[in-house]
Design a protein around this motif. Structure first.
Motif, PDB file in Angstrom:
ATOM      1  N   PRO A  88       0.814  -1.220   0.000  1.00 27.89           N
ATOM      2  CA  PRO A  88       0.000   0.000   0.000  1.00 27.89           C
ATOM      3  C   PRO A  88       0.849   1.274   0.000  1.00 27.89           C
ATOM      4  N   MET A  89       2.015   1.203   0.661  1.00 27.59           N
ATOM      5  CA  MET A  89       2.888   2.374   0.704  1.00 27.59           C
ATOM      6  C   MET A  89       3.464   2.677  -0.679  1.00 27.59           C
ATOM      7  N   LEU A  90       3.709   1.611  -1.462  1.00 26.48           N
ATOM      8  CA  LEU A  90       4.267   1.811  -2.798  1.00 26.48           C
ATOM      9  C   LEU A  90       3.296   2.574  -3.688  1.00 26.48           C
ATOM     10  N   ILE A  97      -3.431  -6.064  -5.079  1.00 26.65           N
ATOM     11  CA  ILE A  97      -2.820  -5.653  -3.817  1.00 26.65           C
ATOM     12  C   ILE A  97      -3.882  -5.643  -2.726  1.00 26.65           C
ATOM     13  N   VAL A  98      -3.510  -6.121  -1.556  1.00 27.47           N
ATOM     14  CA  VAL A  98      -4.477  -6.311  -0.462  1.00 27.47           C
ATOM     15  C   VAL A  98      -5.249  -5.023  -0.172  1.00 27.47           C
ATOM     16  N   LEU A  99      -6.568  -5.140  -0.038  1.00 29.46           N
ATOM     17  CA  LEU A  99      -7.416  -3.994   0.310  1.00 29.46           C
ATOM     18  C   LEU A  99      -8.524  -4.482   1.234  1.00 29.46           C
ATOM     19  N   VAL A 100      -8.394  -4.165   2.512  1.00 31.32           N
ATOM     20  CA  VAL A 100      -9.404  -4.557   3.503  1.00 31.32           C
ATOM     21  C   VAL A 100     -10.379  -3.413   3.734  1.00 31.32           C
ATOM     22  N   GLY A 101      -9.896  -2.170   3.658  1.00 28.64           N
ATOM     23  CA  GLY A 101     -10.751  -1.012   3.934  1.00 28.64           C
ATOM     24  C   GLY A 101     -11.456  -0.493   2.692  1.00 28.64           C
ATOM     25  N   SER A 102     -11.866   0.770   2.763  1.00 27.93           N
ATOM     26  CA  SER A 102     -12.649   1.386   1.688  1.00 27.93           C
ATOM     27  C   SER A 102     -11.753   1.912   0.566  1.00 27.93           C
ATOM     28  N   ILE A 103     -12.129   1.612  -0.671  1.00 26.05           N
ATOM     29  CA  ILE A 103     -11.336   2.110  -1.809  1.00 26.05           C
ATOM     30  C   ILE A 103     -11.524   3.628  -1.964  1.00 26.05           C
ATOM     31  N   TRP A 104     -12.677   4.148  -1.504  1.00 26.03           N
ATOM     32  CA  TRP A 104     -12.899   5.595  -1.566  1.00 26.03           C
ATOM     33  C   TRP A 104     -11.937   6.327  -0.638  1.00 26.03           C
ATOM     34  N   LEU A 105     -11.671   5.709   0.497  1.00 22.36           N
ATOM     35  CA  LEU A 105     -10.717   6.290   1.443  1.00 22.36           C
ATOM     36  C   LEU A 105      -9.291   6.228   0.873  1.00 22.36           C
ATOM     37  N   VAL A 106      -8.990   5.147   0.154  1.00 24.52           N
ATOM     38  CA  VAL A 106      -7.688   5.023  -0.506  1.00 24.52           C
ATOM     39  C   VAL A 106      -7.524   6.137  -1.541  1.00 24.52           C
ATOM     40  N   LEU A 107      -8.592   6.361  -2.318  1.00 24.09           N
ATOM     41  CA  LEU A 107      -8.550   7.418  -3.329  1.00 24.09           C
ATOM     42  C   LEU A 107      -8.383   8.791  -2.687  1.00 24.09           C
TER      43      LEU A 107
END
Length: 338
Positions: free
Chosen positions: A147-149, A217-227
């Motif tokens: 996720p950091m990458l 790539i692993v995503l457990v939380g919200s993709i909107w929050l990632v964006l």
């Protein structure tokens, strides 16, 4: 003779370019010194809480170099709050080990040290039931820093492209002609940030969707929050890139900022363990935007954090962008006072 003339010209050219000389001789020393202190840090003791056990087991675990705490009650919430690597609960002779697994290397170390501490003969070796707070037994190190990458590449390319683009505006005379009009300095900065920001927004969406849907790539939380997080990262990179471009006179000088501004931040994104670093080194990391971007991204994608749990990181990223934009407006004063 012609070679000698060429050597003389290059030597004189470099002697006049003090910034390049400083980068040439000092930047490697800076990076090397930083890496020396980072890799010289000692691994921190593994934190283990034991509940329902007698003093004999606690004593055996302490001898295995665990930082052991005996407690009557404990919970997964307290594990997260206290950053505890493992929780061993004993009930009716059965052992149940809960691993935080925020760093898979720590989880593996807890398992190995515990088996070594509790190992008896083959008949008496206890069986241990294991469960994980984050991830599972198949979690790899790449799952925690991938996720950091995502944030790093968003930051890097937005910084580079925005900085060089604004530099070309200045060296081609476009910015100078713009400053000859009645437009305000803050309007110029706002225009550049919004204009390049639209492309940075599209780039961020493409990178995030590709990382999650194609690379899995692993995503457990919200993709909107990632964006949202990466949009803020792009805003910081955009404002920092445009700011530093005002101190460069060519694309070559803009690229010279990479080992000084980008590379040191990589060391504090969590790729290397932060908890074992000296306090002064950790404080240096906390003045870098990628530290907060990585913390938020790891929390959202790997640990499933909600908005309120990464709010502080997001606010700090927003503050970085506001500071860089303000300095950018002030720096334009050297070209025009209004």
């Amino acid at each position: 003779m012609r070679i000698a003339s060429l050597v003389t010209r290059i030597t004189q050219q470099l002697r006049r370019d003090r910034r390049t000389l400083a980068l040439f001789f000092l930047a490697p020393l800076l990076i090397l010194t930083l890496m020396y202190f980072i890799f010289d840090t000692e691994a921190s003791d593994l934190k283990l809480v034991v509940t329902g056990s007698d003093g004999t087991m606690v004593k055996a675990l302490k001898q295995a170099d665990f930082q052991v705490t005996a407690a009557e009650e404990f919970s997964q919430e307290k594990m997260i709050e206290n950053d505890t690597d493992g929780w061993l609960h004993v009930e009716n002779g059965k052992l149940k080990l809960t691993l935080l697994n925020d760093e898979p290397s720590h989880a593996k170390a807890v398992q190995m040290q515990m088996m070594h501490a509790l190992q008896g003969d083959e008949k008496n070796t206890p069986s241990i039931e294991e469960q994980y707070v984050y991830g599972d037994a198949d979690t790899k190190g790449f799952d925690t820093f991938s996720p950091m990458l995502v944030s790093f590449f968003v930051f890097f390319f937005v910084f580079l492209i925005a900085g060089i683009a604004l530099l070309k505006e200045r060296t081609s005379g476009t910015l100078e002609r713009l400053l000859a009009t009645p437009i305000k300095r803050y309007e110029i900065v706002a225009g550049y940030v919004i204009g390049y920001g639209l492309f940075a927004l599209v780039q961020t969406i493409i990178v995030v969707l590709y990382a999650v849907n194609v690379l899995d790539i692993v995503l457990v939380g919200s993709i909107w929050l990632v964006l949202l997080t990466n949009i803020l990262v792009a805003l910081v990179a955009l404002s920092l890139g445009t700011l530093l471009s005002s101190f460069a006179t060519s694309e070559f000088q803009m690229v010279q900022f990479i080992p000084l501004v980008i590379v040191p931040q990589v060391f504090f994104t969590g790729i290397f363990p932060l908890d074992g670093m000296a306090d002064w080194l950790q404080k240096i990391g906390k003045i870098m935007p990628l530290y907060y971007a990585s913390d938020a991204m790891n929390g959202i994608m790997y640990k499933g954090f909600a908005f309120n749990e990464v709010l502080l990181d997001l606010l700090i990223l927003l503050a970085f962008a506001a500071v860089f934009i303000t300095i950018n407006i002030i720096s334009l004063k050297k070209y025009r006072s209004l």
